[in-house]
Scaffold this motif. Structure first.
Motif, PDB file in Angstrom:
ATOM      1  N   ILE A   1       0.841  -1.205   0.000  1.00 46.63           N
ATOM      2  CA  ILE A   1       0.000   0.000   0.000  1.00 46.63           C
ATOM      3  C   ILE A   1       0.871   1.247   0.000  1.00 46.63           C
ATOM      4  CG2 ILE A   1      -1.687   1.304   1.354  1.00 46.63           C
ATOM      5  CD1 ILE A   1      -2.686  -1.413   2.419  1.00 46.63           C
ATOM      6  N   ASP A   2       0.496   2.201  -0.831  1.00 47.40           N
ATOM      7  CA  ASP A   2       1.201   3.478  -0.896  1.00 47.40           C
ATOM      8  C   ASP A   2       0.670   4.372   0.228  1.00 47.40           C
ATOM      9  OD1 ASP A   2       1.811   6.244  -1.590  1.00 47.40           O
ATOM     10  OD2 ASP A   2       2.445   5.479  -3.536  1.00 47.40           O
ATOM     11  N   ALA A   3       1.488   4.583   1.251  1.00 46.00           N
ATOM     12  CA  ALA A   3       1.042   5.309   2.442  1.00 46.00           C
ATOM     13  C   ALA A   3       0.638   6.745   2.117  1.00 46.00           C
ATOM     14  CB  ALA A   3       2.146   5.295   3.494  1.00 46.00           C
ATOM     15  N   LYS A   4       1.334   7.374   1.174  1.00 47.68           N
ATOM     16  CA  LYS A   4       1.021   8.772   0.851  1.00 47.68           C
ATOM     17  C   LYS A   4      -0.350   8.883   0.192  1.00 47.68           C
ATOM     18  CE  LYS A   4       2.498  12.979   1.197  1.00 47.68           C
ATOM     19  NZ  LYS A   4       2.718  13.573   2.531  1.00 47.68           N
ATOM     20  N   ARG A   5      -0.670   7.948  -0.699  1.00 49.19           N
ATOM     21  CA  ARG A   5      -1.998   7.975  -1.332  1.00 49.19           C
ATOM     22  C   ARG A   5      -3.092   7.835  -0.281  1.00 49.19           C
ATOM     23  NH1 ARG A   5      -1.019   3.760  -6.365  1.00 49.19           N
ATOM     24  NH2 ARG A   5       1.016   4.608  -6.972  1.00 49.19           N
ATOM     25  N   VAL A   6      -2.889   6.923   0.659  1.00 46.39           N
ATOM     26  CA  VAL A   6      -3.886   6.728   1.709  1.00 46.39           C
ATOM     27  C   VAL A   6      -4.001   7.975   2.574  1.00 46.39           C
ATOM     28  CG1 VAL A   6      -4.512   5.367   3.755  1.00 46.39           C
ATOM     29  CG2 VAL A   6      -3.589   4.236   1.727  1.00 46.39           C
ATOM     30  N   SER A   7      -2.870   8.596   2.900  1.00 40.89           N
ATOM     31  CA  SER A   7      -2.902   9.777   3.765  1.00 40.89           C
ATOM     32  C   SER A   7      -3.637  10.941   3.110  1.00 40.89           C
ATOM     33  CB  SER A   7      -1.477  10.197   4.154  1.00 40.89           C
ATOM     34  OG  SER A   7      -0.784  10.748   3.050  1.00 40.89           O
ATOM     35  N   TYR A   8      -3.490  11.097   1.790  1.00 44.28           N
ATOM     36  CA  TYR A   8      -4.227  12.146   1.088  1.00 44.28           C
ATOM     37  C   TYR A   8      -5.708  11.785   1.008  1.00 44.28           C
ATOM     38  CZ  TYR A   8      -0.289  14.989  -0.564  1.00 44.28           C
ATOM     39  OH  TYR A   8       0.778  15.828  -0.633  1.00 44.28           O
ATOM     40  N   PHE A   9      -5.989  10.513   0.704  1.00 45.37           N
ATOM     41  CA  PHE A   9      -7.362  10.087   0.518  1.00 45.37           C
ATOM     42  C   PHE A   9      -8.171  10.175   1.810  1.00 45.37           C
ATOM     43  CE2 PHE A   9     -10.681   6.816  -0.088  1.00 45.37           C
ATOM     44  CZ  PHE A   9     -11.266   7.338  -1.231  1.00 45.37           C
ATOM     45  N   THR A  10      -7.511   9.989   2.947  1.00 49.33           N
ATOM     46  CA  THR A  10      -8.207  10.015   4.231  1.00 49.33           C
ATOM     47  C   THR A  10      -8.067  11.366   4.929  1.00 49.33           C
ATOM     48  OG1 THR A  10      -6.235   9.057   5.278  1.00 49.33           O
ATOM     49  CG2 THR A  10      -7.975   7.533   4.621  1.00 49.33           C
ATOM     50  N   GLY A  11      -7.559  12.358   4.248  1.00 48.57           N
ATOM     51  CA  GLY A  11      -7.388  13.680   4.842  1.00 48.57           C
ATOM     52  C   GLY A  11      -8.717  14.341   5.164  1.00 48.57           C
ATOM     53  N   SER A  12      -8.649  15.359   6.008  1.00 50.81           N
ATOM     54  CA  SER A  12      -9.837  16.119   6.407  1.00 50.81           C
ATOM     55  C   SER A  12      -9.758  17.526   5.819  1.00 50.81           C
ATOM     56  CB  SER A  12      -9.915  16.213   7.937  1.00 50.81           C
ATOM     57  OG  SER A  12      -9.967  14.922   8.516  1.00 50.81           O
ATOM     58  N   GLY A  13     -10.800  17.927   5.093  1.00 47.03           N
ATOM     59  CA  GLY A  13     -10.826  19.248   4.488  1.00 47.03           C
ATOM     60  C   GLY A  13     -10.901  20.346   5.539  1.00 47.03           C
ATOM     61  N   LYS A  14     -10.219  21.438   5.280  1.00 43.81           N
ATOM     62  CA  LYS A  14     -10.225  22.598   6.185  1.00 43.81           C
ATOM     63  C   LYS A  14     -11.316  23.565   5.717  1.00 43.81           C
ATOM     64  CE  LYS A  14      -7.181  23.235   8.788  1.00 43.81           C
ATOM     65  NZ  LYS A  14      -7.092  22.889  10.220  1.00 43.81           N
ATOM     66  N   LYS A  15     -12.442  23.544   6.374  1.00 41.65           N
ATOM     67  CA  LYS A  15     -13.588  24.328   5.915  1.00 41.65           C
ATOM     68  C   LYS A  15     -13.515  25.791   6.351  1.00 41.65           C
ATOM     69  CE  LYS A  15     -16.672  23.082   9.743  1.00 41.65           C
ATOM     70  NZ  LYS A  15     -17.978  22.471  10.088  1.00 41.65           N
ATOM     71  N   ASN A  16     -14.079  26.635   5.495  1.00 40.19           N
ATOM     72  CA  ASN A  16     -14.206  28.080   5.765  1.00 40.19           C
ATOM     73  C   ASN A  16     -12.872  28.753   6.082  1.00 40.19           C
ATOM     74  OD1 ASN A  16     -17.043  27.863   5.461  1.00 40.19           O
ATOM     75  ND2 ASN A  16     -17.231  27.226   7.596  1.00 40.19           N
ATOM     76  N   LYS A  17     -11.819  28.309   5.393  1.00 37.63           N
ATOM     77  CA  LYS A  17     -10.497  28.894   5.597  1.00 37.63           C
ATOM     78  C   LYS A  17     -10.210  29.913   4.504  1.00 37.63           C
ATOM     79  CE  LYS A  17      -9.407  26.508   9.232  1.00 37.63           C
ATOM     80  NZ  LYS A  17      -9.229  27.172  10.543  1.00 37.63           N
ATOM     81  N   ARG A  18      -9.664  31.037   4.893  1.00 36.59           N
ATOM     82  CA  ARG A  18      -9.360  32.109   3.957  1.00 36.59           C
ATOM     83  C   ARG A  18      -8.058  31.789   3.213  1.00 36.59           C
ATOM     84  NH1 ARG A  18     -10.422  37.578   3.083  1.00 36.59           N
ATOM     85  NH2 ARG A  18      -8.608  38.895   2.639  1.00 36.59           N
ATOM     86  N   LEU A  19      -8.120  31.852   1.879  1.00 37.07           N
ATOM     87  CA  LEU A  19      -6.954  31.639   1.036  1.00 37.07           C
ATOM     88  C   LEU A  19      -6.883  32.752   0.007  1.00 37.07           C
ATOM     89  CD1 LEU A  19      -7.344  27.803   0.387  1.00 37.07           C
ATOM     90  CD2 LEU A  19      -5.678  28.870   1.902  1.00 37.07           C
ATOM     91  N   CYS A  20      -5.680  33.115  -0.391  1.00 42.85           N
ATOM     92  CA  CYS A  20      -5.497  34.215  -1.333  1.00 42.85           C
ATOM     93  C   CYS A  20      -4.881  33.707  -2.635  1.00 42.85           C
ATOM     94  CB  CYS A  20      -4.622  35.305  -0.721  1.00 42.85           C
ATOM     95  SG  CYS A  20      -5.414  36.092   0.712  1.00 42.85           S
ATOM     96  N   ILE A  21      -5.467  34.168  -3.740  1.00 46.03           N
ATOM     97  CA  ILE A  21      -5.013  33.805  -5.084  1.00 46.03           C
ATOM     98  C   ILE A  21      -4.208  34.965  -5.636  1.00 46.03           C
ATOM     99  CG2 ILE A  21      -5.757  33.179  -7.413  1.00 46.03           C
ATOM    100  CD1 ILE A  21      -8.399  32.193  -6.120  1.00 46.03           C
TER     101      ILE A  21
END
Length: 361
Positions: free
Chosen positions: A88-108
């Motif tokens: 198993i590719d640990a990095k793929r699993v870690s991204y797939f099981t990540g938690s989204g950071k909601k309502n966070k301010r980001l600048c483009i």
């Protein structure tokens, strides 16, 4: 196998209700930007057949995901996957099981002026904005047949930043819209075990001859490429590694976001909601470009034939070809029925890229 997938789902619900901060392992925040697309701006005064002028503005789309890895969740998912998947590719699993950071301010930034936005409830960035043609030309760099614009997104503190790409898709020209799984990448969506193995372990494998064919279409027809797939955007970085290694043409990606409230990972690939999303994205390409022609590629293992047949009925003059991958040439009974109202010279089947014509017209 389904019981393991449902166990993951049940576990995550329990995790959401029971775990408190003192039990959580500290996790790393990350930002993924998925390559997107820009279309010409069409004012409300323009007729549907009017083509934008060369100096007209562009409507630019930015998309991505701001998340944090969840080591506890990844460890649990890995334990369940290990009953079926080796190496198993640990990095793929870690991204797939990540938690989204909601309502966070980001600048483009990177497009003359800085614009800020907030992530949605899943941590997704979905931003649309208008940019002048002059600004597009200032920031245009080689990439894809129409060129691309590079930009960056960061947290207000600039501690986390990522670079993104936006590919231009003008009113005229030719575009290839391609599925990924079992069209150009071997996934095995009809088998639970194959999907899990081909997603979470090993090196992604290409359908033979497809990257060479796509590069030919890019070179001869100056085609732009847009990859429309049920694959979750959490796995975009690993798909990009595969695309770069196999030398597929650069282009925009139009993916789905897997949430832990989806019934299970396998049904995620087959759900009716994805059929609606795929249809809506196809409509976007046809409606936002006034005279561009399209080549559509998909596979018989999901619902690509039905989706493409429906789109053809609405835009018959703008679809040059429909190519559908099958497991064996000659197995086209379903397609004969689905494509009953489409001229036979408009569609064909293939097993690998060598089966497809290099000359479109």
């Amino acid at each position: 196998m389904m019981k393991y997938l449902k166990l993951i789902f049940v576990y995550l619900l329990i995790e959401k209700c029971v775990l408190t901060n003192e039990f959580l392992i500290s996790s790393e925040e990350e930002l993924i930007l998925v390559p997107s697309v820009a279309f010409r701006y069409h004012s409300t005064e323009m007729k549907l057949t009017d083509i934008a002028k060369s100096e007209d503005d562009w409507i630019v789309y930015a998309q991505g995901w701001f998340f944090e890895e969840n080591p506890f969740r990844a460890m649990f998912a890995t334990a369940l996957l290990s009953t079926t998947v080796d190496n198993i590719d640990a990095k793929r699993v870690s991204y797939f099981t990540g938690s989204g950071k909601k309502n966070k301010r980001l600048c483009i930034d990177g497009l003359d002026k800085e614009m800020c936005t907030k992530t949605d409830s899943n941590g997704l960035i979905q931003k649309q904005f208008q940019v002048t043609h002059n600004d597009i030309q200032r920031f245009l760099v080689p990439g894809g047949s129409g060129g691309k614009v590079e930009y960056s997104v960061s947290t207000p503190s600039k501690t986390i930043t990522a670079s993104g790409e936006i590919f231009l898709c003008d009113d005229n020209g030719i575009s290839v819209i391609s599925d990924i799984d079992d069209t150009i990448k071997i996934t095995g969506v009809t088998s639970v075990r194959s999907v899990l193995r081909n997603t979470f372990s090993g090196e992604y494998k290409s359908v033979p001859g497809m990257s060479e064919l796509y590069r030919h279409y890019e070179s001869v027809y100056n085609a732009t490429f847009h990859y429309l797939t049920a694959s979750p955007d959490q796995l975009y970085p690993f798909l990009r590694e595969f695309f770069d290694r196999e030398h597929f043409p650069l282009g925009s990606y139009h993916m789905r976001h897997f949430t832990w409230f989806d019934s299970n990972f396998i049904q995620f690939f087959r759900s009716k909601s994805f059929m609606r999303q795929k249809t809506n994205i196809l409509h976007m390409f046809f409606q936002q470009t006034r005279s561009r022609k399209f080549i559509l590629l998909g596979d018989i293992f999901q619902k690509d034939p039905e989706i493409y047949a429906n789109i053809y009925q609405q835009y018959p003059d703008r679809i040059l070809k429909i190519f559908i991958r099958v497991s064996k040439l000659g197995l086209a009974n379903r397609l004969t029925q689905v494509f009953n109202n489409i001229p036979k010279e408009k569609w064909t089947t293939f097993v690998n890229g060598n089966d497809l014509p290099k000359d479109i017209y």
